[in-house]
Every structure is written in C-alpha cells, then in structure tokens.
Write an enzyme that holds these catalytic residues in place. Structure first.
Site, PDB file in Angstrom:
ATOM      1  N   HIS A   1      34.225 103.816  54.386  1.00 14.15           N
ATOM      2  CA  HIS A   1      34.278 103.949  52.944  1.00 14.15           C
ATOM      3  C   HIS A   1      33.273 104.886  52.368  1.00 14.15           C
ATOM      4  CE1 HIS A   1      35.583 103.118  48.814  1.00 14.15           C
ATOM      5  NE2 HIS A   1      34.365 102.926  48.577  1.00 14.15           N
TER       6      HIS A   1
ATOM      7  N   ASP B   1      38.432  97.170  51.222  1.00 16.71           N
ATOM      8  CA  ASP B   1      37.008  97.439  51.177  1.00 16.71           C
ATOM      9  C   ASP B   1      35.981  96.078  51.145  1.00 16.71           C
ATOM     10  OD1 ASP B   1      37.563 100.201  49.017  1.00 16.71           O
ATOM     11  OD2 ASP B   1      37.447  99.893  51.160  1.00 16.71           O
TER      12      ASP B   1
END
Ligand code: GRF
Length: 197
Positions: free
Chosen positions: A108, A149
C-alpha cells in the site's frame, strides 16, 4: 518458493518482483500472474517473461464463488506458496483467504493505518497525504485479511513529502521506493525473516 502475483493495472510492482527473482535478490520464482483486467499491462509483462498469466474475474467466471474456485485451482496447479497483491483492486473471497492464511501480502502506498481503507488507492492516497500537510509518507507491506488494508503490518518504509510536491510527483517518488522495498521484503519472507503461514 513459488509466488503468485495478482495485479490489475500497470504491473510495475510485478516487474520489480520478477526482476528481483531473475537477479537472485529474491530466492523465489513468480510462477503465475493473475489479473481481473484482461487489458492490464501486468498480463502483457507476464507473457513477455513467459510466465503463465490468467485473466480471471467474477464477471468472466460468473460470480465470486466461481471465481474463487478457479483461483484456487490455478494456485494449486502452480504449487503456489505465497500470494502477493501488487495493485490488485478486488477483495479476495474468504475461501482464498482461508486456504492461504498468513501467506497473502499486499503493498500500500502510504504509512498504514493512515491513508488506508476502502477507496484509498492510487492518486486518492497521495492527494489525501498532501491535503493533510504530511511531511512524510511511505510504503506499507501487510498481510491480507477480510478488511481492506487492515492485516498485520510486516514492513514499512518512509518517503519524504516535499513542499512543492504535486500528487503526481509524490506518487512517482513512492512508486520508485516501492520497487526496491518489495524486493527487500519479499526476500526477507523467502529467507524466513518474516513468518510465512
Ligand atoms: C502501487 O502504488 C501499489 O502501492 C498499489 O497499486 C500500485 C501498483 O502499481 N497497491 P503498478 O500497477 O504495479 O505500477
């Protein structure tokens, strides 16, 4: 170590992983590339590298469950040990998460838990970092769980934000750091410095 890479778009992260394996910086092989986007550069990069590539999506397979069945078949056929999501814009079905529990990782382009979660991808992330006036951002590699995430963070590295940065300039700086960081972290996983499984 056999790695499957999932990618939806350009695949520059995928290329970094492939190059890391070819140069023996990563003690592993990318044994298959999977994309939900039949036009993705990632599939073209795989074909150029003679790596088996698969365009698999819920739309193409019929629904999420049929997609999961297909994915599990491909992953098993290639004796995959680890899955790496490199710009893959879909949530994996629970059956895949269970079968490869603690063996799926995602990258990410920010310092999670900040600037993460549903909708926080691509330029949205870098626009938010600049809008928040952050002096630094970075890259996070984490295990994949059922929430976007939010899996265990396994590695992070920071990247400076300059006063004059536009989101595009910042995105390019972060992506460049991703390419080297990916190789470092995947190598650590292959060397058992980061637990797999
Ligand atoms: C990267 O920014 C990565 O952090 C995110 O998706 C992007 C993939 O870029 N998960 P590319 O398609 O590999 O160039």
């Amino acid at each position: 170590m056999n790695i499957a890479v999932f990618a939806s778009h350009g695949g520059s992260d995928l290329q970094a992983i492939i190059d890391g394996c070819k140069s023996n910086k990563i003690n592993a092989n990318v044994v298959c590339v999977i994309s939900n986007n039949g036009d993705s550069m990632a599939l073209q990069r795989a074909e150029k590298e003679s790596i088996p590539s698969y365009h698999l999506s819920a739309k193409k397979c019929g629904d999420e469950e049929l997609l999961a069945t297909e994915l599990l078949k491909v992953l098993s056929n290639h004796s995959v040990d680890m899955i790496f999501l490199a710009g893959y814009m879909r949530m994996l079905h629970v059956s895949v998460l269970k079968e490869y529990n603690n063996r799926i990782f995602n990258i990410h382009p920010a310092l999670l838990p900040k600037f993460g979660g549903k909708g926080m991808f691509g330029m949205n992330v870098h626009n938010a970092v600049i809008a928040a006036g952050e002096k630094e951002t970075g890259v996070t590699i984490h295990r994949v769980s059922a929430e976007y995430d939010s899996g265990e963070i396994v590695a992070q590295t920071s990247v400076p934000v300059e006063e004059s940065d536009t989101a595009e300039i910042l995105a390019a700086r972060v992506l460049e750091r991703e390419h080297t960081f990916l190789v470092e972290v995947i190598s650590d996983i292959c060397e058992n410095k980061i637990k797999l499984g």
